[in-house]
Design an enzyme around this catalytic site. Structure first.
Site, PDB file in Angstrom:
ATOM      1  N   CYS A  89       0.850  -1.185   0.000  1.00  0.00           N
ATOM      2  CA  CYS A  89       0.000   0.000   0.000  1.00  0.00           C
ATOM      3  C   CYS A  89       0.886   1.235   0.000  1.00  0.00           C
ATOM      4  CB  CYS A  89      -0.906  -0.002   1.230  1.00  0.00           C
ATOM      5  SG  CYS A  89      -1.992   1.419   1.358  1.00  0.00           S
ATOM      6  N   HIS A 131      -9.113  -3.350  -2.446  1.00  0.00           N
ATOM      7  CA  HIS A 131      -8.175  -2.526  -1.682  1.00  0.00           C
ATOM      8  C   HIS A 131      -8.652  -1.075  -1.619  1.00  0.00           C
ATOM      9  CE1 HIS A 131      -3.909  -1.617  -0.387  1.00  0.00           C
ATOM     10  NE2 HIS A 131      -4.287  -0.425  -0.802  1.00  0.00           N
ATOM     11  N   GLU A 132      -9.043  -0.510  -2.767  1.00  0.00           N
ATOM     12  CA  GLU A 132      -9.434   0.903  -2.799  1.00  0.00           C
ATOM     13  C   GLU A 132     -10.774   1.140  -2.108  1.00  0.00           C
ATOM     14  OE1 GLU A 132      -7.084   2.898  -3.454  1.00  0.00           O
ATOM     15  OE2 GLU A 132      -5.828   1.333  -4.320  1.00  0.00           O
ATOM     16  N   HIS A 135     -10.126   1.312   1.512  1.00  0.00           N
ATOM     17  CA  HIS A 135      -9.637   2.640   1.899  1.00  0.00           C
ATOM     18  C   HIS A 135     -10.805   3.596   2.133  1.00  0.00           C
ATOM     19  CE1 HIS A 135      -5.311   2.798   1.879  1.00  0.00           C
ATOM     20  NE2 HIS A 135      -5.212   2.262   0.679  1.00  0.00           N
TER      21      HIS A 135
END
Length: 163
Positions: A89, A131-132, A135
Site C-alpha cells: 500500500c 483494496h481501494e 480505503h
C-alpha cells in the site's frame, strides 16, 4: 492538475469512512484529475481520495496501463474463496504481506457526467477494487492480515524511517 503527496499510516483521514459525493462541481473535477495524475506514476495500481487527504468517496486505478476513476464506488459483488495475495500500500510504504482477497470483484459507481461505471474482473483488478473500496471505508490492507502477520507488520511500521 497535480500529483499529490500520499498520506501514510497514522494519518486519521486513512481511518475515517469517506463521504459520498453528492454534487459534481469544479472541486470534484479537480479531485478526479489529481487522482488520475497521482495514480499514473509507475508502480501504482490505485489511489483512493483519502490517500491524498480528501475524505470523499472516489478512487483512481492503473491496471496494466488502463487508467481510470470511479466516484461513489460500491463493492457490490465478490466471488471465490478469499486467497492470500501479496499486497502492499502506498500509505504503508515498503511493506508487503499476504492479505486475504477474493479472486473476482465488481464495483459500481459513477463518472463525472453521472453515468454509471461498472468495473469487474479478476487478478490485480479484483485486488485493487477491494483494496481501494476498503480505503474509502476507513480500512487498510493491514486489517486483512492474519493476527501474527499483522503483529509483524506493525513492528515493521514502528521500525520504519517514515513512521
Amino acid at each position: 492538475m497535480a500529483v499529490r503527496p500520499i498520506r501514510v499510516f497514522g494519518d486519521p483521514v486513512l481511518r475515517s469512512p469517506s463521504a459520498p459525493i453528492d454534487h459534481i462541481d469544479d472541486g470534484v473535477r479537480a479531485l478526479v484529475q489529481d487522482l488520475l495524475d497521482t495514480v499514473a506514476l509507475p508502480g501504482r495500481a490505485g489511489v483512493a481520495a483519502c490517500q491524498i487527504g480528501v475524505g470523499m468517496r472516489a478512487f483512481s486505478y492503473n491496471i496494466d496501463g488502463d487508467i481510470g476513476y470511479v466516484i461513489n464506488p460500491v463493492l457490490v459483488e465478490v466471488s471465490g474463496e478469499p486467497q492470500p495475495v501479496a499486497e502492499g500500500c502506498l500509505s504503508v510504504p515498503g511493506l508487503w504481506h499476504e492479505a486475504l482477497r477474493h479472486p473476482w470483484a465488481k464495483v459500481v459507481g459513477i463518472d463525472l457526467d453521472g453515468n454509471e461505471v461498472v468495473l469487474e474482473g479478476e487478478g490485480l483488478l479484483a485486488q485493487a477494487l477491494q483494496h481501494e473500496t476498503d480505503h474509502l471505508d476507513g480500512s487498510l490492507f493491514l486489517d486483512r492480515l492474519p493476527p501474527e502477520t499483522r503483529r509483524i507488520a506493525m513492528r515493521e511500521i514502528r521500525e520504519s524511517d517514515w513512521f
